[in-house]
Design an enzyme around this catalytic site. Sequence first.
Site, short mmCIF file in Angstrom:
data_model
loop_
_atom_site.label_atom_id
_atom_site.label_comp_id
_atom_site.label_asym_id
_atom_site.label_seq_id
_atom_site.Cartn_x
_atom_site.Cartn_y
_atom_site.Cartn_z
N HIS A 105 19.39 37.45 45.76
CA HIS A 105 19.85 36.86 44.49
C HIS A 105 21.29 37.26 44.12
O HIS A 105 21.89 36.60 43.27
CB HIS A 105 18.94 37.27 43.33
N LYS A 135 10.35 48.71 43.52
CA LYS A 135 10.10 50.09 43.93
C LYS A 135 10.62 50.33 45.34
O LYS A 135 9.94 49.98 46.32
CB LYS A 135 8.60 50.38 43.92
N HIS A 192 15.27 55.05 42.61
CA HIS A 192 14.31 54.67 41.57
C HIS A 192 15.00 53.83 40.51
O HIS A 192 15.92 54.31 39.84
CB HIS A 192 13.74 55.97 40.97
N ASP A 231 10.38 34.35 50.62
CA ASP A 231 10.15 35.02 49.34
C ASP A 231 9.63 33.98 48.34
O ASP A 231 9.95 32.80 48.46
CB ASP A 231 11.51 35.57 48.88
N ARG A 265 2.37 41.42 41.92
CA ARG A 265 2.53 41.65 40.48
C ARG A 265 3.40 40.59 39.80
O ARG A 265 3.25 40.32 38.62
CB ARG A 265 3.17 43.02 40.23
N ASP A 324 6.52 38.94 48.08
CA ASP A 324 5.97 38.54 46.78
C ASP A 324 5.32 37.16 46.84
O ASP A 324 4.77 36.68 45.85
CB ASP A 324 7.03 38.60 45.67
N HIS A 358 10.62 33.66 45.39
CA HIS A 358 11.77 33.23 44.58
C HIS A 358 12.79 32.52 45.46
O HIS A 358 12.99 32.88 46.62
CB HIS A 358 12.42 34.44 43.89
N GLY A 398 8.88 51.79 34.69
CA GLY A 398 8.37 50.46 34.39
C GLY A 398 9.00 49.33 35.16
O GLY A 398 8.58 48.18 35.04
#
Length: 428
Positions: free
Chosen positions: A135, A25, A17, A170, A265, A259, A172, A21
């Site tokens: 990354h 995940k 975890h 991805d 998100r 993503d 990114h 916030g």
Amino acid sequence: MAKTVAYFYDPDVGNFHYGAGHPMKPHRLALTHSLVLHYGLYKKMIVFKPYQASQHDMCRFHSEDYIDFLQRVSPTNMQGFTKSLNAFNVGDDCPVFPGLFEFCSRYTGASLQGATQLNNKICDIAINWAGGLHHAKKFEASGFCYVNDIVIGILELLKYHPRVLYIDIDIHHGDGVQEAFYLTDRVMTVSFHKYGNYFFPGTGDMYEVGAESGRYYCLNVPLRDGIDDQSYKHLFQPVISQVVDFYQPTCIVLQCGADSLGCDRLGCFNLSIRGHGECVEYVKSFNIPLLVLGGGGYTVRNVARCWTYETSLLVEEAISEELPYSEYFEYFAPDFTLHPDVSTRIENQNSRQYLDQIRQTIFENLKMLNHAPSVQIHDVPADLLTYDRTDEADAEERGPEENYSRPEAPNEFYDGDHDNDKESDVEI
């Protein structure tokens, strides 16, 4: 002809975890595996509980100082590491959390073992949805990524393969992988990503093409907001077809960051799960040994759907639109389907003219390539890994709760109004 598919899953990897916030995940991996299990897809694969990467494995790419720091730092002692936290970019986006090094060891070990199995022809396709953390840099963490399992996996593949093609879908830019292989023609990197408006990581312009021996062996496809299935396919298939034709890779590594789906998100693309999966299916169609990895993806329920669907494509097994019942069934409300509508109102800012201009520039760059560069014969070092296959025949007999445990953090899925999303102050 059906391929032999190896699937790597660590039952503990979904229990880490990043913190309250945080959009990353690891629990999405438990959801994905649960669907793979309940759809019966595991029956079509050789299932392995993966090897855990050592410090030595990680230092094949990363600096010893950085890996030593990752092994030693913890939430209880981090106050004593202020200087190192800054030096290694560990803090906000890349927090220190309990079991950080173990998490890195688990996802990296699976990618490394996948590469070794491809080298030894144990499988044609290796899948590690926990990997794909593109990354991370040699000396530092970046963008939720600490150890670059992709680079470490590719270095293993290069022991046996003269040319490895890396493809990244991805949203990114795959900056860490590009940087690692920027000066070599042994690895060709191809990244399709959102570029512009200070979008993270800020690299990946079309004119970043590699340098020295690697000049023109780096290919970037910078995209704008709202790209849909049709526009993406219009670029992806001809570009990848030409790259494979020109470069003639002996192995492909595919990073499947989810993503780039609509409704992510942190994302601003408009791909459907089918459209994303079509890219995976297209890469598979070349019949070249393939290492398939995860990556980004921050709307957890859709990440699990996407990677489950792509697992089904890789094993060539049609699966039902209705999701099978599992202990995570409520996560997929209200529709409980594999392909919900994930389209958004984001306008597609990628005009046909813009896409054609990108295509033209890329094809001109590809003409500069030295066709299929060759490699001198060299001695191959011994494999680092010895491992046991997990006999998964009893997976049906075990209760679902024995296969994976729920994460301890009650806010793992959604943290309410305080959750970080694309409007937040955490730069993604």
